[in-house]
Write a protein that holds these residues in place. Structure first.
Motif, mmCIF file in Angstrom:
data_model
loop_
_atom_site.group_PDB
_atom_site.id
_atom_site.type_symbol
_atom_site.label_atom_id
_atom_site.label_comp_id
_atom_site.label_asym_id
_atom_site.label_seq_id
_atom_site.Cartn_x
_atom_site.Cartn_y
_atom_site.Cartn_z
ATOM 1 N N ASN A 36 0.829 -1.216 -0.259
ATOM 2 C CA ASN A 36 0.085 -0.152 -0.040
ATOM 3 C C ASN A 36 0.945 1.072 0.078
ATOM 4 O O ASN A 36 1.958 1.347 0.538
ATOM 5 N N LYS A 40 -0.691 2.091 -6.378
ATOM 6 C CA LYS A 40 -1.366 1.043 -7.372
ATOM 7 C C LYS A 40 -2.638 1.818 -8.101
ATOM 8 O O LYS A 40 -2.681 1.286 -9.163
ATOM 9 N N THR A 41 -3.387 2.200 -7.350
ATOM 10 C CA THR A 41 -4.666 2.824 -7.946
ATOM 11 C C THR A 41 -4.400 3.988 -8.964
ATOM 12 O O THR A 41 -5.301 3.855 -9.936
ATOM 13 N N ARG A 42 -3.587 4.830 -8.720
ATOM 14 C CA ARG A 42 -3.116 5.756 -9.929
ATOM 15 C C ARG A 42 -2.649 5.150 -11.047
ATOM 16 O O ARG A 42 -2.789 5.615 -11.964
ATOM 17 N N SER A 44 -3.398 2.183 -12.098
ATOM 18 C CA SER A 44 -4.639 1.767 -12.729
ATOM 19 C C SER A 44 -5.286 2.590 -13.759
ATOM 20 O O SER A 44 -5.555 2.527 -14.900
ATOM 21 N N TYR A 62 -12.003 -1.258 -15.831
ATOM 22 C CA TYR A 62 -11.279 -1.286 -14.590
ATOM 23 C C TYR A 62 -12.088 -1.312 -13.343
ATOM 24 O O TYR A 62 -13.352 -1.111 -13.251
ATOM 25 N N ASN A 64 -11.366 -0.470 -9.552
ATOM 26 C CA ASN A 64 -10.620 -0.245 -8.048
ATOM 27 C C ASN A 64 -11.204 0.547 -7.248
ATOM 28 O O ASN A 64 -12.461 0.238 -7.062
ATOM 29 N N ALA A 65 -10.786 1.422 -6.514
ATOM 30 C CA ALA A 65 -11.276 2.196 -5.490
ATOM 31 C C ALA A 65 -12.226 3.151 -6.041
ATOM 32 O O ALA A 65 -13.295 3.470 -5.324
ATOM 33 N N ASP A 175 -7.673 -3.630 -9.644
ATOM 34 C CA ASP A 175 -6.713 -3.398 -8.419
ATOM 35 C C ASP A 175 -7.158 -3.661 -7.078
ATOM 36 O O ASP A 175 -8.568 -3.238 -6.868
#
Length: 362
Positions: A36, A40-42, A44, A62, A64-65, A175
């Protein structure tokens, strides 16, 4: 234990994306393990946007968050009776969703993880949940994430089946689909995802990134024979340099992360039978690396070698022991701790130095 492979440094997320898209020309799946806080999210989102920047239009579905942000609760603060989840129907995530009526596909996944039901109002784009005889309940955060994940899997089925509504999808980027999930569901999620991806037989490319060692271990084991590239992705604190290290170049490198999960289980005294499966898997990779065909070489010569082998054979039996998760009794826990400790003592695993500059940053 082996010559360290090169660490590839990149000065921007865009350069990392370029590398991953290059990998996808030769591989069907790219798997990233990352802690973390490494972006990772950026990454994706940068991957998703990169196709648009090149003028080729969107090509990536995708999860992700931000996917979870497409849903928010109306808690009916006045009446406290009509609680429901509101869906942002403007997202391309829901292309053709209304006409496809995916409830049956969604429920086929959901019933594996949870015990609640749902109903989608396509006119108002609202989801209402029920359990037993109680309607309009507010499910937990973890249950909500499971529902969204099952909806995503149902859409992925359409992608794999080349449904016209999702013909634009060339890549699936996932992600950390396991926020707020326990280890048992994390394993089940990895199993279902791997099964779905393999059903596409490489027609749809996929990238999966996660910080969860157990989830990563399962997804790697499921896809390792299916044209897969595996990376350790990292960004050192306080730097703008991103690194990729191909863990398939170093046998069982990514299993170091799983050892971290086992260490946490041992220290917290929360050890389940499936942890034997994880430990045996690591031993098998270690044995292969040293030229042996059997994991028993990792415990050969130890005072309790026969007992350890019997325990590892018996308690790691079955696919992942996830659907019957059982916490070990005290004696078995102590046995697991002894096997784990002596294995770690014999093979002194260390995370590689990932801040060293081994190649010029790109």
């Amino acid at each position: 234990m082996a010559n360290k492979p090169k660490i590839h440094d990149y000065k921007s997320l865009n350069n990392v994306v370029t590398r991953i898209r290059s990998d996808l020309k030769d591989f069907d799946y790219v798997l990233l393990f990352a802690y973390n806080g490494t972006g990772k999210t950026r990454l994706s989102m940068e991957f998703k946007e990169s196709a648009k920047k090149k003028g080729s239009g969107k090509d990536t579905l995708y999860f992700n968050a931000f996917t979870e942000d497409l849903f928010y609760w109306n808690n009916d603060l006045q009446g406290d009776t009509d609680r429901h989840l509101v869906v942002n129907s403007e997202s391309a995530f829901f292309s053709g969703f209304k006409e496809l009526a995916l409830e049956e596909k969604i429920f086929a996944y959901l019933e594996r993880y949870a015990d609640f039901d749902f109903r989608i109002d396509y006119e108002k784009w609202q989801v209402r949940f029920s359990r037993d005889r109680e309607d309009n309940i507010k499910v937990s955060r973890g249950e909500q994430n499971l529902f969204i994940w099952c909806m995503f899997l149902a859409i992925c089925e359409l992608v794999v089946d080349a449904h016209v509504s999702y013909a634009w999808v060339k890549n699936i980027y996932i992600d950390d689909p396991i926020s707020s999930l326990d280890d048992n569901n994390a394993i089940a999620v990895a199993n279902d995802l791997a099964r779905l991806l393999k059903s596409g037989k490489g027609k749809i490319k996929a990238i999966v990134s996660t910080h969860h060692g157990l989830f990563f271990n399962v997804i790697v084991n499921e896809l390792k024979h299916h044209n897969t590239k595996v990376h350790f992705y990292h960004r050192a604190t306080g730097t703008d340099t991103y690194t990729l290290r191909g863990t398939d170049e170093t046998p069982f490198f990514h299993h170091v992360a799983t050892l971290g999960e086992l260490k946490k289980a041992v220290e917290g005294d929360e050890i389940y039978t499936y942890h034997f499966n994880m430990l045996r898997s690591i031993m098998e990779k270690t044995a292969l690396f040293f030229g042996s065909k059997d994991f028993s070489s990792c415990i050969h010569g130890l005072d309790d070698e026969v007992l350890y082998a019997r325990a590892l054979n018996l308690l790691s039996h079955g696919k992942y022991s996830v659907y019957e998760p059982r916490e070990m009794v005290a004696d078995t826990k102590e046995l697991f701790k002894k096997i784990y400790s002596e294995f770690i003592e014999r093979y002194r695993f260390e995370l590689p130095e990932i801040t060293g500059q081994q190649e010029a940053a790109k």
